[in-house]
Motif scaffolding. Structure first.
Motif, PDB file in Angstrom:
ATOM      1  N   GLY A 177      -1.048   3.976   1.346  1.00 43.26           N
ATOM      2  CA  GLY A 177       0.025   4.244   2.302  1.00 43.26           C
ATOM      3  C   GLY A 177      -0.433   4.319   3.755  1.00 43.26           C
ATOM      4  O   GLY A 177       0.375   4.569   4.655  1.00 43.26           O
ATOM      5  N   VAL A 178      -1.720   4.107   4.004  1.00 36.25           N
ATOM      6  CA  VAL A 178      -2.218   4.151   5.386  1.00 36.25           C
ATOM      7  C   VAL A 178      -1.669   2.941   6.153  1.00 36.25           C
ATOM      8  O   VAL A 178      -1.702   1.815   5.661  1.00 36.25           O
ATOM      9  CB  VAL A 178      -3.765   4.144   5.397  1.00 36.25           C
ATOM     10  CG1 VAL A 178      -4.301   3.948   6.807  1.00 36.25           C
ATOM     11  CG2 VAL A 178      -4.293   5.427   4.798  1.00 36.25           C
ATOM     12  N   VAL A 179      -1.186   3.204   7.358  1.00 34.21           N
ATOM     13  CA  VAL A 179      -0.644   2.131   8.186  1.00 34.21           C
ATOM     14  C   VAL A 179      -1.788   1.270   8.725  1.00 34.21           C
ATOM     15  O   VAL A 179      -2.836   1.792   9.123  1.00 34.21           O
ATOM     16  CB  VAL A 179       0.189   2.732   9.345  1.00 34.21           C
ATOM     17  CG1 VAL A 179       0.564   1.655  10.375  1.00 34.21           C
ATOM     18  CG2 VAL A 179       1.435   3.410   8.786  1.00 34.21           C
ATOM     19  N   ASN A 180      -1.573  -0.036   8.691  1.00 32.67           N
ATOM     20  CA  ASN A 180      -2.608  -0.998   9.103  1.00 32.67           C
ATOM     21  C   ASN A 180      -3.256  -0.621  10.425  1.00 32.67           C
ATOM     22  O   ASN A 180      -4.479  -0.499  10.522  1.00 32.67           O
ATOM     23  CB  ASN A 180      -1.956  -2.396   9.162  1.00 32.67           C
ATOM     24  CG  ASN A 180      -2.852  -3.460   9.770  1.00 32.67           C
ATOM     25  OD1 ASN A 180      -3.216  -3.385  10.943  1.00 32.67           O
ATOM     26  ND2 ASN A 180      -3.221  -4.457   8.988  1.00 32.67           N
TER      27      ASN A 180
ATOM     28  N   ARG B  45       5.632   0.331  -3.139  1.00 31.97           N
ATOM     29  CA  ARG B  45       6.210   0.064  -1.824  1.00 31.97           C
ATOM     30  C   ARG B  45       5.447   0.853  -0.768  1.00 31.97           C
ATOM     31  O   ARG B  45       5.131   2.021  -0.954  1.00 31.97           O
ATOM     32  CB  ARG B  45       7.681   0.487  -1.823  1.00 31.97           C
ATOM     33  CG  ARG B  45       8.409   0.264  -0.491  1.00 31.97           C
ATOM     34  CD  ARG B  45       9.839   0.793  -0.606  1.00 31.97           C
ATOM     35  NE  ARG B  45      10.592   0.703   0.615  1.00 31.97           N
ATOM     36  CZ  ARG B  45      11.481  -0.250   0.890  1.00 31.97           C
ATOM     37  NH1 ARG B  45      11.693  -1.212   0.028  1.00 31.97           N
ATOM     38  NH2 ARG B  45      12.142  -0.237   2.023  1.00 31.97           N
ATOM     39  N   GLY B  46       5.147   0.182   0.334  1.00 30.94           N
ATOM     40  CA  GLY B  46       4.521   0.874   1.455  1.00 30.94           C
ATOM     41  C   GLY B  46       5.581   1.176   2.487  1.00 30.94           C
ATOM     42  O   GLY B  46       6.381   2.096   2.345  1.00 30.94           O
TER      43      GLY B  46
ATOM     44  N   THR C 288      -4.385   2.000  -5.855  1.00 31.78           N
ATOM     45  CA  THR C 288      -4.288   3.373  -5.366  1.00 31.78           C
ATOM     46  C   THR C 288      -5.377   3.715  -4.347  1.00 31.78           C
ATOM     47  O   THR C 288      -5.349   4.780  -3.749  1.00 31.78           O
ATOM     48  CB  THR C 288      -4.362   4.371  -6.541  1.00 31.78           C
ATOM     49  OG1 THR C 288      -5.444   3.993  -7.393  1.00 31.78           O
ATOM     50  CG2 THR C 288      -3.077   4.371  -7.325  1.00 31.78           C
ATOM     51  N   GLU C 289      -6.340   2.816  -4.182  1.00 35.41           N
ATOM     52  CA  GLU C 289      -7.392   3.051  -3.185  1.00 35.41           C
ATOM     53  C   GLU C 289      -7.975   1.695  -2.807  1.00 35.41           C
ATOM     54  O   GLU C 289      -8.132   0.832  -3.668  1.00 35.41           O
ATOM     55  CB  GLU C 289      -8.491   3.910  -3.818  1.00 35.41           C
ATOM     56  CG  GLU C 289      -9.132   4.888  -2.873  1.00 35.41           C
ATOM     57  CD  GLU C 289     -10.121   5.763  -3.620  1.00 35.41           C
ATOM     58  OE1 GLU C 289      -9.685   6.785  -4.180  1.00 35.41           O
ATOM     59  OE2 GLU C 289     -11.315   5.418  -3.653  1.00 35.41           O
TER      60      GLU C 289
ATOM     61  N   ALA D 155       3.599  -0.631  11.531  1.00 35.83           N
ATOM     62  CA  ALA D 155       4.351   0.014  10.458  1.00 35.83           C
ATOM     63  C   ALA D 155       3.816  -0.315   9.073  1.00 35.83           C
ATOM     64  O   ALA D 155       3.787   0.545   8.192  1.00 35.83           O
ATOM     65  CB  ALA D 155       5.815  -0.421  10.552  1.00 35.83           C
ATOM     66  N   CYS D 156       3.373  -1.547   8.871  1.00 36.16           N
ATOM     67  CA  CYS D 156       3.051  -1.983   7.509  1.00 36.16           C
ATOM     68  C   CYS D 156       1.806  -1.256   7.003  1.00 36.16           C
ATOM     69  O   CYS D 156       0.972  -0.805   7.785  1.00 36.16           O
ATOM     70  CB  CYS D 156       2.862  -3.490   7.448  1.00 36.16           C
ATOM     71  SG  CYS D 156       1.405  -4.091   8.309  1.00 36.16           S
ATOM     72  N   THR D 157       1.696  -1.145   5.693  1.00 36.24           N
ATOM     73  CA  THR D 157       0.615  -0.349   5.114  1.00 36.24           C
ATOM     74  C   THR D 157      -0.428  -1.229   4.437  1.00 36.24           C
ATOM     75  O   THR D 157      -0.147  -2.372   4.062  1.00 36.24           O
ATOM     76  CB  THR D 157       1.163   0.648   4.084  1.00 36.24           C
ATOM     77  OG1 THR D 157       1.772  -0.106   3.032  1.00 36.24           O
ATOM     78  CG2 THR D 157       2.182   1.589   4.705  1.00 36.24           C
ATOM     79  N   ILE D 158      -1.599  -0.642   4.250  1.00 35.29           N
ATOM     80  CA  ILE D 158      -2.704  -1.374   3.625  1.00 35.29           C
ATOM     81  C   ILE D 158      -2.339  -1.791   2.192  1.00 35.29           C
ATOM     82  O   ILE D 158      -2.672  -2.885   1.759  1.00 35.29           O
ATOM     83  CB  ILE D 158      -3.982  -0.509   3.622  1.00 35.29           C
ATOM     84  CG1 ILE D 158      -4.427  -0.222   5.067  1.00 35.29           C
ATOM     85  CG2 ILE D 158      -5.095  -1.181   2.833  1.00 35.29           C
ATOM     86  CD1 ILE D 158      -4.819  -1.447   5.870  1.00 35.29           C
ATOM     87  N   GLY D 159      -1.644  -0.932   1.467  1.00 35.12           N
ATOM     88  CA  GLY D 159      -1.244  -1.283   0.102  1.00 35.12           C
ATOM     89  C   GLY D 159      -0.419  -2.559   0.087  1.00 35.12           C
ATOM     90  O   GLY D 159      -0.642  -3.458  -0.734  1.00 35.12           O
TER      91      GLY D 159
END
Lengths: 476, 468
Positions: free
Chosen positions: A110-113, A68-69, A204-205, A136-140
């Motif tokens: 977890g980085v935000v877009n 979950r991001g 994870t990356e 808000a949403c994350t790259i993951g």
């Protein structure tokens, strides 16, 4: 909840990185979709090694594992449908490398877009996929769902901007696929993984492709008195091979709702507006803008307004991107679809949606990525009224079926998740799904990674499942 | 080391069985008819021409049951790619499946069978002023199925991305003889796994493509081509970087070593616009007249700043445009012309970050020069290189010596973070080195994918990376 699992997770990550009490878990039973499901454990890893160990614990105890991001997903991808461990990436939010010369960035999931763009704009670069939730949403999550956004019309969805991934497999093995170069010999596992909705591995990356900021941008607002003229314009633009960077449509009902909330400057008395953006070389932008204006006028646009400056442009986009927040003010619940149709079929499809709505007693709003035929019909309803809710679900299912009959697709950017998995047979045969299942088993043999997503569970083929109590306030 | 061939008796039995099912006219088993289907010196027991996905499914079911190894083909321009097959019993020829199944110019979408020649398809699209930016080498003979299966290199990748960016979906028959599909026919779609992405570049080891859906692109109304000459690779690449950092949006930027220019000129009259004895950077820019005009202006200024010896703009007259188109064609055909120039050429396909290009160019040149072997380099600004060793000038270049140089090339590439494979090489070399380069940890995952999609291991066994 298994106390041994909690103990092992706490031993691994520390007590401040594991949640297991019901009141804490409650916060994680929602995402941006209409569904809900409560995890048994929530963990906050800091490193790939943490994630690998969590995977091993999941495998040892046979407990599902879901990533979950920010929880902004619109198809239930980040919900633990069958309980288990929810791996929240909020502490794996570092940008590990920016390589401006080669236009690559390596980031944690977890980085935000939008933070990617903020970090690289000093080099004249940006990350192209721009979901409306990008603050808000994350790259993951973007990678898992293969997220889109308005500008995917010209630049493609997430998969077109990812060149490599680091994966944790269910047994804890860490594997890198793809890389920083434009291609890697062997199967395109990166291409398979992006959009696999957390069912094949835990990412994870991510190695991202960055884009160069265009020299010029022009944002046009075309205003139509008659709603039907707007989709006709889009179909005509497409057939004339004019491809703007973005081409969004808001119908009159939706733009009035938005205007009351955002004051973006949409004319309240119009039937529909098109928000069109052209980008690139100055000369190309001028030429394209002129062509677009001409086509809009040909289809009876009352006015084609060009945003004078960045502030006006930002305001128009704010109106577009906050539309679902605006709709949320009007109704206790709403249901949004994400179907895609061939663009030439836009006019007839919008008529059909309207007709389906009327038949079921709803006014259906439309705000969507018109340029690539990615519809987002919004059905407003009151979920407390069981009968009304049932009608909303039926209407939504009818719209989806019509879109597929037109040669379309179930989802353009939100993912299948647990929202549309029972509709998959509308698009895919048993053999198609069987092969996808076998591929899933190659990665995820015990089925512990995000179980219950993507594939139909066989609860009545082609029926929209009845979502639980609360409707989401998503953004797209 | 010789891979086992099907015994004559078994071959006859296979051919008989297939002729019964697919009709004698569609099955070649006469050895005289089979040389066309040779792969790395191996001849199949039979070649079957399929007319439909059903034919393919049935053939693969038979093959899976009896463990016949099958290699799909059509234009046969990619049979030299990959490692020598471990086994090869049947050629599956799909060249007769060459129809356009659906073309909606107004939607800019297209659906075609795998056997359609790219040249034929391009002609149809051109009538609607559209195109597919695949521009493969061997353009006249190459077919869509092969272009996708080998993920052919396109110079237009600079602006349009690769096949994975504009293939919308595929239909295919996987190794167990089951027809399936992934993706769709609309331009945006994230439903289900993108299995078609796995098939792009899989060299026929997972499934046989029976239909592919594409997004098509509008042909720009105007185009210009520029040829700038430089004294060194460093200068040429510096110019490419300046271009990349400018707001310009060319659709092709290729840097050619002097040897490459020489090679192209030796093999075709189409490359006459290239300067002699210099590095050249060839740029194509397309768009509206004004956009092209802007490129004319800015590119000549950038070339001057980069100290180019000359910078010619082509395309302002009809004749000049023909010269330009011919030049782009010659560059596109680099692998084909290289093999014509030197059938013993070893051609590396290298993906490298733009920042690694300088060092790559120098070290690859040294690897060849240190061994007194001629070479040719074609660098693409988006991060790609063709490197060809041309050993025919040296009678003493033994397979062992060539294998050593190949290993050095792989090592150099690894050192600069580039990913290399050998696209063409004489069979002896392909037996001596792994054409797919050094082993990688993700090969294990690839083998797992192979096992579930082609459980009997009948599709092109041994030709792919990771021993697949």
């Amino acid at each position: 909840m298994n106390k041994s699992v909690v103990r092992q997770l706490e031993d691994l990550l520390g007590c401040d990185s594991v949640l297991s009490s019901p009141d804490e878990l409650l916060l994680y039973e929602y995402d941006g979709s209409v569904d809900q499901a409560r995890p048994d454990y929530v963990v906050f890893p800091r490193t790939t090694a943490d994630v690998s160990s969590i995977a091993r614990i999941s495998e040892k105890f046979g407990v599902p594992i879901v990533g979950r991001g920010a929880g902004t997903g619109l198809s239930g991808g980040a919900l633990t449908l069958q309980g288990g461990i929810l791996v929240v990436f909020s502490r794996m939010n570092r940008i590990l490398k920016i390589d401006a010369e080669n236009r690559r960035a390596i980031v944690q999931p977890g980085v935000v877009n939008l933070d990617v763009t903020r970090a690289v704009e000093q080099y004249g670069l940006y990350f192209a996929p721009d979901p409306s939730s990008q603050k808000a949403c994350t790259i993951g999550g973007n990678v898992a769902e293969n997220a889109g956004g308005p500008h995917t019309l010209a630049y493609g969805v997430t998969t077109n901007h990812v060149t490599g991934l680091e994966l944790v497999l269910p047994n804890g093995d860490v594997v890198r696929v793809g890389g920083e170069t434009c291609e890697t010999p062997g199967y395109d596992l990166t291409g398979l993984l992006v959009g696999s909705e957390g069912t094949l591995a835990i990412v994870t990356e991510v190695t991202l492709k960055l884009s160069r900021k265009p020299e010029a941008v022009k944002t046009l607002l075309a205003v139509f008195d008659v709603i039907d003229d707007a989709p006709e314009t889009v179909a005509d633009l497409t057939s004339r091979a004019i491809t703007p960077a973005a081409c969004e449509m808001l119908d009159g009902w939706t733009l009035r709702a938005v205007e009351a909330f955002v004051h973006a400057g949409f004319p309240l008395d119009s039937g529909a507006v098109l928000l069109i953006e052209v980008e690139g070389l100055r000369e190309a932008v001028e030429d394209q803008a002129a062509q677009i204006e001409e086509v809009c006028k040909l289809h009876h646009a009352r006015e084609v307004r060009v945003a004078r400056d960045a502030a006006e442009r930002d305001l128009l986009w704010k109106g577009r991107k906050n539309a679902f927040g605006a709709v949320g003010r009007l109704s206790p619940s709403y249901y949004v679809q994400d179907a895609v149709i061939p663009r030439t079929k836009l006019p007839q499809t919008l008529k059909k949606i309207n007709e389906i709505g009327k038949r079921h007693g709803f006014e259906i709003g439309n705000i969507f990525h018109a340029g690539d035929g990615n519809l987002h019909p919004i059905i407003l309803f009151d979920q407390r009224d069981a009968e009304q809710f049932k009608r909303a679900v039926t209407a939504s299912g009818e719209i989806m079926r019509y879109c597929i009959e037109c040669g379309g697709a179930l989802t353009g950017e939100h993912g299948i998740g647990m929202e549309k998995n029972e509709l998959m047979p509308l698009m895919f045969s048993d053999a198609d799904l069987e092969l996808m299942r076998r591929v899933r088993e190659a990665f995820n043999p015990a089925g512990l990674l995000n179980p219950g997503k993507v594939f139909p569970l066989g609860k009545g083929c082609g029926e929209v499942r009845v979502p639980p109590k609360t409707a989401g306030v998503g953004a797209m | 080391m010789t891979a086992p061939q099907t015994s004559a008796v078994a071959a006859e039995a296979i051919a008989g069985q297939l002729a019964q099912r697919f009709g004698a006219a569609n099955v070649i088993s006469d050895p005289n008819g089979l040389p066309n289907y040779k792969v790395d010196g191996m001849r199949p027991a039979a070649a079957v021409t399929a007319s439909s996905a059903e034919d393919i499914a049935e053939l693969l079911r038979i093959a899976a049951k009896d463990r016949f190894a099958v290699i799909p083909c059509a234009g046969r321009t990619k049979l030299h790619v990959g490692a020598p097959p471990a086994r090869y019993d049947l050629a599956l020829d799909v060249s007769r499946m060459n129809k356009i199944l659906g073309y909606e110019p107004r939607d800019l979408t297209l659906r075609v069978e795998p056997g359609i020649r790219f040249a034929d398809l391009a002609a149809t699209l051109a009538r609607e002023r559209q195109f597919l930016p695949l521009n493969p080498p061997f353009l006249q003979r190459a077919t869509i199925g092969g272009i996708l299966a080998a993920d052919s290199v396109s110079p237009l990748r600079h602006a349009y991305g690769s096949a994975r960016d504009f293939v919308l979906g595929m239909e295919f028959v996987s190794g167990n003889g089951t027809a399936s599909k992934s993706g769709g026919r609309v331009v945006k779609n994230v439903s289900g796994y993108d299995l078609h992405k796995l098939l792009i570049g899989s060299l026929g080891t997972l499934a046989v493509i029976t239909a592919a859906n594409f997004k098509t692109f509008p042909m720009p109304p105007a185009q210009a081509v520029f040829v700038a000459a430089f004294a060194s690779s460093a200068q040429a690449l510096q110019f490419c970087r300046a271009l990349a950092n400018s707001p310009l949006q060319p659709n092709q930027v290729d840097a050619l070593s002097p040897e490459t220019a020489q090679l192209l000129k030796a093999e075709t009259q189409n490359a006459s616009a290239l300067p002699d004895g210099k590095w050249s950077v060839v740029i194509s820019a397309a768009g509206s007249e004004r956009v092209v005009e802007r490129h004319r202006r800015d590119i000549s200024a950038l070339a001057e700043q980069a100290k180019s010896a000359s910078c010619d703009a082509l395309g302002d007259t009809h004749e000049s445009m023909q010269t330009a188109a011919a030049l782009l064609g010659a560059i596109r055909e680099f692998p084909a012309l290289t093999l014509k120039f030197d059938p013993s050429a070893v051609i590396f396909r290298i993906a490298a970050l733009p920042s690694a290009m300088d060092r790559l160019a120098l070290e690859l040149s040294s690897a060849a020069a240190d061994n007194s072997i001629r070479f040719a380099l074609l660098l693409r600004s988006y991060g790609f290189a063709y490197f060809a060793l041309l050993p025919s000038n040296k009678s003493t270049s033994t397979p062992q010596a060539m294998a050593q140089i190949a290993s050095r090339v792989f090592q150099t590439c690894a050192e600069v973070g580039a990913k290399a494979s050998i696209e063409s090489a004489p069979l002896e070399l392909k037996r001596a080195v792994n054409v797919w380069g050094p082993a990688r940890p993700d090969f294990a995952l690839m083998r797992r994918v192979k096992t579930v999609v082609d459980p009997a291991g009948i599709l092109s066994p041994g030709r792919f990376a990771g021993g697949i």
